[in-house]
Design a protein around this motif. Sequence first.
Motif, mmCIF file in Angstrom:
data_model
loop_
_atom_site.group_PDB
_atom_site.id
_atom_site.type_symbol
_atom_site.label_atom_id
_atom_site.label_comp_id
_atom_site.label_asym_id
_atom_site.label_seq_id
_atom_site.Cartn_x
_atom_site.Cartn_y
_atom_site.Cartn_z
ATOM 1 N N HIS A 195 0.706 -0.962 -0.305
ATOM 2 C CA HIS A 195 -0.778 -0.237 0.256
ATOM 3 C C HIS A 195 0.896 1.247 0.288
ATOM 4 O O HIS A 195 2.017 1.025 0.339
ATOM 5 C CB HIS A 195 -0.729 -0.012 1.118
ATOM 6 C CG HIS A 195 -0.345 0.043 2.173
ATOM 7 N ND1 HIS A 195 0.271 -0.888 3.032
ATOM 8 C CD2 HIS A 195 -0.491 1.250 3.345
ATOM 9 C CE1 HIS A 195 0.919 -0.411 3.974
ATOM 10 N NE2 HIS A 195 0.595 0.680 4.768
ATOM 11 N N HIS A 240 1.321 3.982 2.017
ATOM 12 C CA HIS A 240 1.123 4.391 3.136
ATOM 13 C C HIS A 240 2.760 5.363 3.004
ATOM 14 O O HIS A 240 3.628 4.790 2.221
ATOM 15 C CB HIS A 240 1.361 3.970 4.907
ATOM 16 C CG HIS A 240 -0.399 4.164 4.915
ATOM 17 N ND1 HIS A 240 -1.350 3.341 5.800
ATOM 18 C CD2 HIS A 240 -2.108 5.336 4.519
ATOM 19 C CE1 HIS A 240 -1.881 3.433 5.711
ATOM 20 N NE2 HIS A 240 -2.694 5.013 4.384
ATOM 21 N N GLU A 294 -5.224 2.816 -5.562
ATOM 22 C CA GLU A 294 -4.020 3.584 -4.788
ATOM 23 C C GLU A 294 -3.108 4.318 -6.312
ATOM 24 O O GLU A 294 -2.288 5.238 -5.835
ATOM 25 C CB GLU A 294 -3.283 2.877 -3.512
ATOM 26 C CG GLU A 294 -3.837 2.754 -2.377
ATOM 27 C CD GLU A 294 -3.309 2.707 -1.176
ATOM 28 O OE1 GLU A 294 -2.416 2.498 -0.927
ATOM 29 O OE2 GLU A 294 -3.995 1.578 -0.729
ATOM 30 N N GLY A 342 -3.948 9.479 0.134
ATOM 31 C CA GLY A 342 -3.121 7.742 0.649
ATOM 32 C C GLY A 342 -1.774 7.799 1.037
ATOM 33 O O GLY A 342 -1.648 6.729 1.467
ATOM 34 N N SER A 347 -6.286 0.669 4.759
ATOM 35 C CA SER A 347 -6.148 1.374 3.574
ATOM 36 C C SER A 347 -7.097 0.488 2.299
ATOM 37 O O SER A 347 -7.251 -0.201 2.316
ATOM 38 C CB SER A 347 -4.426 1.749 2.880
ATOM 39 O OG SER A 347 -4.345 1.401 1.789
ATOM 40 N N TYR A 361 -7.436 7.912 5.946
ATOM 41 C CA TYR A 361 -7.850 8.551 4.782
ATOM 42 C C TYR A 361 -7.909 6.642 4.044
ATOM 43 O O TYR A 361 -7.128 6.111 3.515
ATOM 44 C CB TYR A 361 -7.191 8.665 4.218
ATOM 45 C CG TYR A 361 -7.628 9.433 2.595
ATOM 46 C CD1 TYR A 361 -8.723 10.022 2.434
ATOM 47 C CD2 TYR A 361 -6.881 8.448 1.319
ATOM 48 C CE1 TYR A 361 -9.358 10.098 1.135
ATOM 49 C CE2 TYR A 361 -7.550 9.067 -0.040
ATOM 50 C CZ TYR A 361 -8.132 9.772 -0.436
ATOM 51 O OH TYR A 361 -9.032 9.812 -1.328
ATOM 52 N N GLY A 362 -9.106 6.528 3.519
ATOM 53 C CA GLY A 362 -9.768 5.450 2.448
ATOM 54 C C GLY A 362 -9.877 3.817 3.754
ATOM 55 O O GLY A 362 -9.965 2.958 3.296
#
Length: 241
Positions: A69, A71, A96, A107, A159, A191-192
């Motif tokens: 992801h 982050h 993403e 994101g 996420s 967020y998300g």
Amino acid sequence: MPKITEEVYYIPGQDEFMPDAHVYVVGNPSSQNLSLIDAGFVGKGSYKIQSIQKASIELSAIKTIIMTHTHLDHIGCLAEISKQIPWAELWVHHLEADLLEQGDERGVYGMDMFRGLCQSQFGLKPGAFKFQVNRKLQGGETLELGGTVWEVIHIPGHSMGSIGLYHRSLKILIPGDVVYADYAIGRFDLYGAEASQLKKSLVRLGELEVDILLPGHNQIVKSLPKGYILKTAMQWETYLK
Ligand SMILES: [Zn+2]
Ligand SMILES: [Zn+2]
């Protein structure tokens, strides 16, 4: 750089003020077709490149960077690493990937307050995390990575585009920040994120046979107790409605 199996190496994250994600190097070293799973926090790229070189792996063998992801603690040093291996493709889940391509950094930072803090603390400019993504993953793919086979599992909740990579015959799971050692799970307030989706994702992972758990942070687990992930999901159930 510790070896976990013949086809998975581990570069532990170096947490300081901020967490730095672990990086896994996946693929048979003789294949010359290796993948990095995640990158790490801002400024944490060069020691990872050095760890790879110290293990006598040629940088030219690294062909792909796959993000669990996006982050900041996972993608923060992606540009730093990509500079050393500019030929490497970037693979990200499409939810993403679309944000990265648009330069939408929600994101990456997860919350406005964190964005302001990190931009001033680490000198990050707006637009620092705009990337072209070479392959947008959907979940459900089977990836052949340097002579090893991994299933992509879309596991949203921490996420929106979190993925897990699962090696079915070796029973290895790389779950990103969805589940950790010590019955810990990823946060679900950014967020998300979405608590009920995280619950579903944990239950989905709980259906897999996993012996080796290789999370994004903290301890790795080499002989995971049977039922560990489902038990973790149940312990968190009241918070994941
Ligand atoms: Zn995360
Ligand atoms: Zn993380």
